[in-house]
Design a protein around this motif. Structure first.
Motif, mmCIF file in Angstrom:
data_model
loop_
_atom_site.group_PDB
_atom_site.id
_atom_site.type_symbol
_atom_site.label_atom_id
_atom_site.label_comp_id
_atom_site.label_asym_id
_atom_site.label_seq_id
_atom_site.Cartn_x
_atom_site.Cartn_y
_atom_site.Cartn_z
ATOM 1 N N SER A 130 0.828 -1.204 0.000
ATOM 2 C CA SER A 130 0.000 0.000 0.000
ATOM 3 C C SER A 130 0.863 1.255 0.000
ATOM 4 N N ASP A 131 0.186 2.416 -0.081
ATOM 5 C CA ASP A 131 0.919 3.676 0.002
ATOM 6 C C ASP A 131 1.188 4.077 1.452
ATOM 7 N N GLN A 132 0.321 3.667 2.380
ATOM 8 C CA GLN A 132 0.499 4.058 3.784
ATOM 9 C C GLN A 132 1.536 3.213 4.505
ATOM 10 N N LYS A 133 1.505 1.916 4.286
ATOM 11 C CA LYS A 133 2.485 0.992 4.897
ATOM 12 C C LYS A 133 2.554 1.176 6.412
ATOM 13 N N LEU A 134 1.385 1.163 7.048
ATOM 14 C CA LEU A 134 1.319 1.530 8.470
ATOM 15 C C LEU A 134 0.726 0.414 9.321
ATOM 16 N N ILE A 135 1.439 0.070 10.376
ATOM 17 C CA ILE A 135 0.964 -0.880 11.384
ATOM 18 C C ILE A 135 0.912 -0.158 12.720
ATOM 19 N N VAL A 136 -0.241 -0.222 13.375
ATOM 20 C CA VAL A 136 -0.429 0.380 14.698
ATOM 21 C C VAL A 136 -0.698 -0.735 15.690
ATOM 22 N N ASN A 137 0.150 -0.845 16.689
ATOM 23 C CA ASN A 137 -0.054 -1.817 17.759
ATOM 24 C C ASN A 137 -0.581 -1.102 18.993
ATOM 25 N N ILE A 138 -1.777 -1.486 19.430
ATOM 26 C CA ILE A 138 -2.325 -0.906 20.650
ATOM 27 C C ILE A 138 -1.603 -1.549 21.827
ATOM 28 N N SER A 139 -0.713 -0.798 22.402
ATOM 29 C CA SER A 139 0.101 -1.268 23.512
ATOM 30 C C SER A 139 -0.522 -0.767 24.821
ATOM 31 N N SER A 140 0.308 -0.386 25.760
ATOM 32 C CA SER A 140 -0.148 0.122 27.052
ATOM 33 C C SER A 140 1.045 0.723 27.779
ATOM 34 N N GLU A 141 0.757 1.684 28.632
ATOM 35 C CA GLU A 141 1.825 2.176 29.501
ATOM 36 C C GLU A 141 2.304 1.077 30.429
ATOM 37 N N ALA A 142 1.474 0.039 30.605
ATOM 38 C CA ALA A 142 1.861 -1.092 31.449
ATOM 39 C C ALA A 142 3.016 -1.877 30.859
ATOM 40 N N GLY A 143 3.293 -1.674 29.570
ATOM 41 C CA GLY A 143 4.418 -2.354 28.950
ATOM 42 C C GLY A 143 5.740 -1.629 29.099
ATOM 43 N N SER A 144 5.717 -0.454 29.724
ATOM 44 C CA SER A 144 6.938 0.320 29.913
ATOM 45 C C SER A 144 7.738 -0.213 31.093
ATOM 46 N N ILE A 145 8.964 -0.599 30.850
ATOM 47 C CA ILE A 145 9.849 -1.019 31.938
ATOM 48 C C ILE A 145 10.381 0.207 32.669
ATOM 49 N N GLY A 146 10.713 1.251 31.911
ATOM 50 C CA GLY A 146 11.290 2.453 32.503
ATOM 51 C C GLY A 146 10.357 3.197 33.428
#
Length: 239
Positions: A130-146
């Protein structure tokens, strides 16, 4: 030219609202549903007819994802936008001194981390057509180690951290060809992930979906060499 999007986890909540908003924007949307007993998607189908394809999709299943892939490839010449939204919460009440249910934890990781990767693995080549070539993963702040301050939520936090890593790995590959992956924390949303409506939430599913699409479509985040991990307002999060 018609644009195509696929969203997982669309029976209700943010996923359903993303489907609705994308249809309003003129996309042909493939909506991955897990529970045929929920009828909100069927009402959308009556309104948008041929531009909404509802697919029974269990992202924890290799076979289910493979069947989804065949249907998408049969109906769409490319996939402009892939949104990996489906996820489950698991037990959030136990800490290290409790007896932990490791089978349940494996299920959460299979959905939240491996499930997202299954779908992306099945469709990445189609996204790159495609022209957009976009993948969005719905993550979470809960995945932040820092930024981690929790003392439990093992399955959810660990699965979202793994989700973030696979987002980075995929981005590093497809960015060389003009693609990108963005990991987005959708906010503290009023959903039923805890088995009941979370009345402590700060935003509605509609507000979250609108903010996410604003970030990725209306006021796109800048293209970067390294993958982006942001909240729904575009603020960077610590990996």
């Amino acid at each position: 030219m018609e644009k195509y999007a696929l969203v997982t986890g669309t029976d209700h909540g943010v996923g359903f609202c993303l489907v609705s908003r994308l249809l309003e924007r003129g996309y042909h949307v493939f909506a991955g549903r897990i529970n045929p007993e929920e009828k909100r998607l069927d009402l959308l189908k009556e309104q948008f007819q041929d531009r909404l394809t509802i697919i029974l999709l269990d992202i924890a299943s290799d076979d289910s994802v493979a069947q989804m892939k065949q249907e998408v490839l049969r109906k769409a010449p490319c996939l402009n936008l892939l949104i990996n939204n489906a996820g489950i919460l698991g037990d959030i009440n136990k800490d290290i001194y409790d007896e932990l249910d490791f089978e349940e934890m494996k299920q959460v990781i299979n959905v939240n981390a491996l499930g997202t990767l299954r779908v992306t693995n099945a469709l990445a080549a189609h996204v790159m057509k495609s022209d957009q070539k976009l993948i969005v993963n719905i993550s979470s702040e809960a995945g932040s180690i820092g930024q981690c301050e929790r003392e439990g939520w093992f399955a959810y936090c660990m699965s979202k951290a793994a989700n973030n890593m696979q987002s980075a790995l995929v981005h590093n590959k497809i960015s060389k060809e003009g693609g990108r992956v963005i990991a987005i924390h959708p906010g503290h949303v009023a959903t039923y992930m805890r088995g009941h409506l979370d009345e402590t939430a700060k935003i509605t599913p509609e507000q979250s979906a609108d903010a996410i699409l604003k970030l990725v479509l209306d006021q796109p985040l800048p293209m970067t060499e390294r993958p982006l991990y942001v909240d729904y307002e575009g603020e960077p999060l610590s990996w």
